[in-house]
Structures are given as C-alpha cells and as structure tokens.
Write an enzyme that holds these catalytic residues in place. Structure first.
Site, PDB file in Angstrom:
ATOM      1  CB  SER A 418      -0.931   0.018   1.222  1.00 52.95           C
ATOM      2  OG  SER A 418      -0.176   0.037   2.422  1.00 52.95           O
ATOM      3  N   GLY A 419       2.166   1.142   0.053  1.00 53.54           N
ATOM      4  CA  GLY A 419       3.037   2.312   0.113  1.00 53.54           C
ATOM      5  C   GLY A 419       3.272   2.957  -1.238  1.00 53.54           C
ATOM      6  CG  LEU A 421       9.164   1.371  -3.681  1.00 52.66           C
ATOM      7  CD1 LEU A 421       9.887   2.181  -4.748  1.00 52.66           C
ATOM      8  CD2 LEU A 421      10.169   0.714  -2.748  1.00 52.66           C
ATOM      9  CG  HIS A 546      16.184   3.710  -7.839  1.00 53.67           C
ATOM     10  ND1 HIS A 546      16.276   4.794  -8.683  1.00 53.67           N
ATOM     11  CD2 HIS A 546      16.161   4.222  -6.591  1.00 53.67           C
ATOM     12  CE1 HIS A 546      16.310   5.901  -7.987  1.00 53.67           C
ATOM     13  NE2 HIS A 546      16.244   5.600  -6.711  1.00 53.67           N
ATOM     14  CG  LEU A 548      23.490   0.204  -9.374  1.00 51.67           C
ATOM     15  CD1 LEU A 548      24.013  -1.015  -8.641  1.00 51.67           C
ATOM     16  CD2 LEU A 548      24.631   1.005  -9.966  1.00 51.67           C
ATOM     17  CG  ASP A 603      18.000   9.845   0.951  1.00 46.18           C
ATOM     18  OD1 ASP A 603      17.494   8.723   1.148  1.00 46.18           O
ATOM     19  OD2 ASP A 603      17.446  10.721   0.269  1.00 46.18           O
ATOM     20  CG  HIS A 608      21.225   6.610  -5.141  1.00 42.77           C
ATOM     21  ND1 HIS A 608      20.760   5.313  -5.123  1.00 42.77           N
ATOM     22  CD2 HIS A 608      20.208   7.368  -4.657  1.00 42.77           C
ATOM     23  CE1 HIS A 608      19.522   5.294  -4.651  1.00 42.77           C
ATOM     24  NE2 HIS A 608      19.175   6.530  -4.346  1.00 42.77           N
ATOM     25  NE  ARG A 710      23.073  19.897 -12.994  1.00 49.73           N
ATOM     26  CZ  ARG A 710      24.197  20.379 -13.485  1.00 49.73           C
ATOM     27  NH1 ARG A 710      24.591  20.049 -14.685  1.00 49.73           N
ATOM     28  NH2 ARG A 710      24.946  21.196 -12.770  1.00 49.73           N
ATOM     29  CD  GLN A 745      17.089  11.044 -12.552  1.00 52.06           C
ATOM     30  OE1 GLN A 745      16.282  11.725 -11.947  1.00 52.06           O
ATOM     31  NE2 GLN A 745      17.232   9.753 -12.352  1.00 52.06           N
TER      32      GLN A 745
END
Length: 859
Positions: A418-419, A421, A546, A548, A603, A608, A710, A745
């Site tokens: 239900s979250g 993500l 994510h 990667l 974070d 990342h 970006r 991005q």
C-alpha cells in the site's frame, strides 16, 4: 522472555504548558507531542487548546487552531496517522457523552469535523483508541446507557466508518482498557467492567473473529486507565487504577507504579525492572495521557500528567524505554542514527530442525531498505519451513526463466503493497513486464501489508498508477484487466509467523502443484521491520539500488569497454577531475521525519553515487559475468580513502520567497526540529589510491531544493600540453578543455565538448558539443529502472545488484565522516530554496582545481 528492564527519564519543561490535568490525550508527530483536553477539577473540562511540546527543545507552546475547533472535553482520545491527528469522543462540561470525530492537520493547524450524530460509533468517553497505517480503531468506554464493548474503525483512505462484529459475553463492556494493534490483531487488555478486570481479548482483523486468550507468567493485577504501548511483539503497560474510589471519579483510587510486558507470541507476562525507587520514576498514577513515541533514537512510552494517589492532578512528563536482554534490537533504533538497515528474507537450513523457525530482523548491514529475494524450490516447498527449503551453495540458484514454464510458476509477493514505492514503481513495472510478455504464463502477484482490504480494493489502488507506454497503446485496457486479475491481497503483520503461514497456504493454492518460484520485494522502510528471517544465501538476495537500472548507467560499461576511443583515455594520464552530481529541485515535502534520520550523505551519496562511481572507475573485468564485474567494483571501493571533514561541504536549504510565493525551509517541516543539523546538500572530494586514478580529485555533489533536477557524470580532461591555439582560446583555458558529460536524467544524453573553428576568415575557436541526445536518436519511451531490475532478478542476473562486501567497502568510505559530523555537531551552510546550493562548494572545488559544471539545466 529474558529479564525485562526499562529506563524512565523525567523531561524538563520550558515555555507555557497546559499545566496539571488528567483524563486528557497526547500523541506524537515527529519530534513534537500534541496534548488536548482533560480536567483539573473532577469532571470539569479545562480548555480546548491544542498544546505542543517540542521533544528536542523541551518547550511548550499553544497552537491557535483554525476551522472546526472542538469544544472542551474530558475522557477524550486521540491518535496519529501520518501528519494528521484524529480526536474522538469524550464528555463535555454538562457531563454529556460525545461522538464527534475531528482531524487536526499538523501542517496547517486546521481542525476538521469528520463525523458526528448518527454517523459512526455511539456517544462515549473514557474509551480507548489505536491506529494502524490506515485505520483509527475505537473500543469500549462509557456510553449513554452504560459501558460499551463495541469495536469500530475509521478508514482514513475511504473516509468511512467500519463496525466490526461484537464480542461474546466474555468481553464485558468496559472503560479505560488497553487497546493495541499487534500480530495482525486488535488486543483489548484489562479495563474497568464494574470492577477492575484482568482478561485479555483479541480481534483477528483478517478473520473477523474475537478470541479470549489465556495469559500467564508474572501477570499484573487487575487494573484500568493505565498507560500502554506496543513495541514489536510486546505490549507494555504502566501504572493504572487497581482499586477505584467509593466516590467514583470524584475520589482518589488506589494506583500502582509497576510496569509489565506481555509477549504476544508466548502470552507470558513479565514484570519490568524499571528503577521504581529512582528520582526519574513517575511513581503510582493513572488517568494519564500517553502515547507510543520515539526520542533520541529509541522507541518507548511517553506519559504526561494524570491522577496521583492523593487525587491531585499532575503536570510532569516522562519517557520510558523498555528493553530485554534477548531482544535489545527490538527496542533500539541505533542503526537509524548512523546506519541503514539491510532488510531481506531468509530461510534457516539445518539438519535437525525441531520446530518451525520464523523471525524478521533488521541486520547491521547498511544499505537501502529496498531489496528483492528470490527462491526456487520443488512442489512441496514451504517458504516458512526451514527444514524444507534447500538451495545448495555449490549448485546455485536456477533462474525461473530457465525452468520448464509449463511445469513451474512464479509467485511475486510485494511486502508493503500500500506504500508509495509499491503503488508508483513496483506494480507499474510488473505490469510493463507483463504487457511486453516478460512474465511467464503462470504467475501470481500478492500484495502483503498490515492494513485490511479486499482483492478488489487492492486492484483499484493499483489501477490508478498503471499506464502503457506511448508506443504500446494497443489493447492496453484489456491487458490491464488481465494483469489485475492476477493480483491478490493478504493482510498480516511483518513479524507474524501465523500470517505468513496463511500467505504460504494461499500461494500453494495458486501454484497448484507446479514447481514454485517465489520472489519477495520488500517495499517497506527499515524501521517497520522489528525482526528478520535468518539470512538467505548470498545468491538468493538481490539488493537493489535503482540508479543501477537507469539507462545511462547500464550504458556506462558499453561506452567504456566497446569503444576504443574512450578506454585508453580513461585514467589519470588524461583526466583532470570527475564530478558525480545528483540534484533535486524539490525539498523533503512530507518526508522530513524519514530524512531527518539519514541526511543527504546516507540517502544519496553513500549508495547511489558511490555505486555509479565504482562502475565508472573500475578496471576491465575478466568477463561480463556478475561476479567478475562486482569483483572490480569492490576493488575500487576498497581503494578509496575515507572522506575527511576538510574535504566536505554540507548545507541545508532555507526559506525563499519570490513575490507572493514562498518556498519552505527544511526546518519548516513539522516533523523536523527547528535546530536540525541534518544536511540537505553535501559535496565531498575523494581520491582513489590506485595506479589508474591516483591524484585525480573526484567530487560527489548531491542536494535537495536546488534550481534544477539532474543526475550526471562530468569528466574533465587535462589541458592540451603546448597547445598551439591557446592565444585563440583567450585567457580562460578551462573553456578550451574537453569535457565528457553523461546525463542520466532528465532527458538522457551523452555529449563531448570539443574545440572547433568558427567558420569565417579569422581564426576564432568555439567550444561545441558532439551530442547524443537519446530522445532524438531513440524516439520512444524507455523502460523504467525497476522494470529492468525486476526482470534481472527473475533471470537470476546479478550484475546490477549489490554484493555484501560492496556494502562494507562503501560504508568504510563514509562512516568516519558521518561520525565526525555528528560528534562535532557541524552546522550546515544555509542556501535558499531554488538556488545553486551553498557558496562553500565553489571554494572546495577551487581548492582541488575542479571546474564546476553549470548548476543550471543544460540542453
């Protein structure tokens, strides 16, 4: 249960508080406690102000609420879901029972009357309330015609009341009971039913059944109006009235000061050694305001005010932290302060299992909490029976897509369905794979979460986020319907063996005797997992970052190792500096409580950016096999010197106004302390100590609330030695320096800045771009990163997933820095919301001879 202990802390109070009172209510949102209602004299409501107590500043303030402000009342309850407080019932100054349900938005301080009159539960006071992530539960209390024993829930999503079946005669109507959610059940503990009671009852939310449970051990005496909280599998109770006054509520009853814990699995009580004689102990009392909460990284029980044995009203505040020798991790959030949890499913394999073993726990590994775990087993496999699961290390794991598709099936369980993500990323990714025929013929998807809903309700939630790509519109509606029919819902607690056994039974039914392949996606935050299954083998765990799975990151190795023009230049001999940039143009926006525990370094940078750096900087692997690639990544991470404080700039965004529009500061978030030192921006210069990269400064830069969004890699090459055209380039040699930019991005692109002669009779040079803009070269939508990663997990392809030794090496780079930042309480440099970040980053870049890229958006 091991010997139970607990620590009480009496909190200082500054500012103007609500004063002494009882029969009131309190709840916690972030690091702020909100108090409402109550009495100073028996049965006389004091006021209708909402009071706020800052748990970091330890100061009170009164809130000027707007909207439907409720009248004064006693015997009232309130609880929190997200940032919204819900207040129900009570008794007014004419001693009339009430049944209004109000909401209080802590972001706007606005009151809203949700229901009253004939809508919802009957009028009552001195009832009990508890919540899960979707429902506000109301039980019992004193009604117009006597004590009540009915259970209701208000669904905050569907905005409607639900009345549950009534219990039998064993659960008599009562006031002041404990009401808690644990193990997928509502627990009703003790209370006053004409006399003090000592019975315990549960209501199974999935089966809609009431059960009276027999408890044993060091059982507390009968009591009511006590303080209580559920922590993991334990229900903790403190104080309460054990013998009411002959004068009823007008007199002083007999109170207790003892604390107990009930293990909801073994049903054993244990008295807690909580320092009864210490100066910080609250002593005997009842009719307190209380709530479960968190302070200084530890979860526990917050108690405010109440009645004393002399019938005086009290005004002190205490925080109680229980802990147990065998279950310390259940009560401590130390990892939230300096680490990130690895949350993964696991199955214990032993040769002589005497009983089924099931537990979920948060391990000490530090990584994003988003992980998938896959398991292949024979037709008799039981995902919860340790004896029957076997994946020999020397044989490895057979990927599902290589098995006989007619004789096998794939079951996908999304834990935390239900979250955000799950709804916005995981289910849409699974549907995209289904649309493109990447899922097998026999597959089933189950959403697993604590709240209760039907299969159809889950499908309705999922359907709102499913889309087809522009070039895949044909039969989209029909495909969606087929996909949704494969989606089912199962409600259960994350630490309940019983609920997972029920899920296993449902999965077996869908698998229908075929060879079972099961993939669990853990879309839940780390602090939700109180426990964890014993580890899977390493080849059954797919730790997801994510980034990667992004297209440009996937293309990084292709660019490097399949183009002769790049690889010879990929070293200290030609590269002057490297920048890895991750900018967001929005703030925390509702994630303040989460972000406050992590900050931008944990974070973004530690996971990342370090993962992308390891791919960027690694040497040529022996092959494209996952282990060969990951071996090279680990070598890079182990060669990075731990980051030093002198090579770091941290910042935090502040409020910024443009005309009549104002953008909030980080500390404006109601779940963030006004004096928070949590960085929302960080820049760090690091060095890789190997022959390829020695001496090359590598800057990792990440931030929130900046002027553009970006993510990119910028490779700046050295100046051309003895450049014949220096005089034609002007005095700024940096403008004549080649730069390779990989924009991840938005709008993926690869471009190389080169010097070029401007057409004409003179000799004037210009810097131009050799540009591969993906949307021009490949004019179609690309698969989302989660599509690629989920498909890789099903195939057993591990190249884009993180190995355990990568985690250790990555944390070794940043842990000393994080410790120093927290110990020295380094104050972040402030920068305006929507700006280019703190000025200090430019000084840091200049110190290491790095030319920062344009912090705006480049086409």
């Amino acid at each position: 249960m091991a010997l139970g202990q607990g620590n009480w802390i009496k909190l200082d109070q500054g500012g103007t508080g609500p004063g002494a009172r009882s029969s009131h209510a309190i709840t916690q949102v972030g690091q702020k406690a909100y108090a409402f209602g109550g009495e100073f004299q028996p049965r006389v409501p004091v006021d209708n102000k909402m009071h706020l107590f800052d748990l970091k500043e330890l100061t009170w303030s009164a809130i000027s609420g707007t909207g439907d402000v409720p009248p004064p009342r006693v015997g009232v309850t309130m609880a929190t879901i997200g940032k919204t407080i819900y207040v129900f019932g009570g008794r007014d100054n004419e001693h009339k029972e009430l049944n209004e349900l109000y909401s209080f938005d802590t972001s706007t301080n606005n009151w809203t009357l949700i229901s009253s009159g004939n809508v919802g539960p009957p009028h009552r006071s001195y009832h009990s309330v508890t919540t899960d992530d979707r429902h506000v539960y109301i039980f019992g209390g004193c009604g117009v015609a006597g004590r009540l024993n009915d259970l209701w829930a208000y669904d905050v999503v569907d905005q409607k009341w639900i009345q549950y079946p009534k219990p039998g005669d064993n659960l008599r109507g009562r006031g002041g009971p404990g009401l808690l959610v644990a193990q997928g059940k509502i627990w009703v503990v003790y209370g006053f039913a004409g006399e003090e009671a000592d019975d315990v009852h549960t209501f199974d939310l999935a089966r809609k059944e009431w059960t009276q449970v027999e408890t044993s051990g060091e059982k507390p005496t009968a009591r009511s109006v006590f303080s209580t909280v559920v922590i993991g599998k334990y229900i903790v109770v403190y104080g309460g009235e054990v013998d009411p006054s002959d004068l009823g509520h007008m007199g002083a009853g007999k109170f207790t000061a003892q604390a107990y814990a009930l293990d909801t699995e073994t049903l054993l009580w244990k008295q807690l050694d909580d320092g009864l004689n210490s100066s910080h102990h609250p002593g005997p009392r009842g009719w307190c305001a209380f709530t479960g909460g968190e302070r200084d990284g530890r979860v526990g029980l917050l108690v405010y005010g109440g009645n004393s044995p002399s019938n005086d009203r009290l005004d002190d505040i205490f925080f109680f932290t229980p802990h147990f020798e065998a279950d310390e991790n259940c009560f401590k959030h130390e990892a939230l302060q300096t680490k990130r949890f690895l949350s993964s499913w696991g199955f214990q394999k032993t040769s002589s299992v005497q009983h089924k073993h099931f537990e979920i726990r948060a391990s000490a590994s530090n990584v994003q909490p988003l992980n998938a775990a896959s398991l292949q087993a024979g037709p008799t496999a039981n995902v919860l029976d340790a004896e029957l699961v076997e994946t020999p290390v020397n044989e490895g794991l057979s990927p599902f897509l290589e098995t006989d598709k007619d004789k096998s099936t794939l079951s996908i369980v999304v834990v935390g369905a239900s979250g955000d993500l799950a709804r916005k990323k995981i289910f849409p990714a699974l549907f995209a794979l289904f649309y493109d025929d990447h899922l097998p013929q026999n597959f089933t998807i189950y959403g697993y979460v604590r709240s209760v809903m039907t299969d159809m309700e889950l499908r309705n939630v999922i359907s709102r986020t499913l889309t087809c790509r522009i070039d895949k519109r044909e039969n989209c509606k029909e495909k969606m319907n087929h996909f949704l029919k494969r989606c089912f819902y199962h409600s259960g607690q994350y630490s309940s063996e019983e609920h997972f056994l029920e899920l296993d039974s449902k999965l077996r039914e869908k698998e229908a005797g075929r060879q079972s392949n099961r993939l669990f996606y853990l879309a839940i935050p780390p602090d939700v997992l109180w426990m964890q299954l014993d580890y899977l083998t390493e080849d059954q765990i797919f730790r997801i970052d994510h980034q990667l799975g992004e297209e440009l990151v996937e293309n990084l190795l292709v660019l490097r190792f399949s183009n002769l023009v790049f690889e010879p230049l990929w070293s200290r001999n030609y590269i002057r500096s490297v920048q890895l940039i991750f900018f967001e143009d929005f703030g925390v926006e509702g994630r303040g409580r989460y972000f406050e525990n992590y900050g931008i370094i944990r974070d973004i940078m530690q996971n990342h950016l370090l993962q992308i750096l390891s791919l960027f900087a690694m040497d040529t692997p022996v092959s494209l096999d996952a282990e060969d690639i990951r071996n090279e990544k680990v070598k890079v991470l182990r060669s990075i010197k731990p980051v030093e404080l002198k090579d770091v700039v941290v910042g935090q965004y502040k409020r910024h106004c443009e005309g009549n529009v104002c953008y909030p500061a980080y500390t404006d978030d109601p779940t963030v302390s006004n004096d928070s030192l949590t960085p929302t921006f960080a820049a760090a210069t690091m060095f890789i100590n190997n022959s390829r990269w020695d001496g090359v400064p590598i800057m990792l830069i990440a931030g929130k609330a900046l002027q553009s969004k970006r993510a990119e890699i910028r490779v700046q090459y050295r100046h051309v030695p003895g450049n014949l055209y220096n005089r034609n380039s002007g005095t700024d040699l940096d403008k004549a320096t080649n730069e390779l930019v990989l924009r991840i991005q938005p709008e993926e692109a690869v471009y190389l800045k080169v010097n070029n002669k401007v057409p004409g009779l003179g000799m004037r040079l210009d810097c131009s771009d050799l540009n591969l803009l993906y949307k021009s070269r490949y004019p179609r939508e690309f698969p989302d990163a989660y599509e690629r990663l989920l498909l890789d997990a099903m195939k057993g392809e591990r190249r884009s997933f993180i190995r355990s030794d990568e985690l250790e090496a990555a944390w070794a780079v940043f842990t000393p820095l994080l410790k120093e930042l927290e110990e020295k309480k380094v104050v972040p440099e402030l920068y305006s919301y929507g700006s280019s970040g703190p000025v200090g980053v430019h000084y840091l870049a200049a110190e290491h001879n790095v030319t920062l890229g344009d912090f705006g958006y480049e086409d």
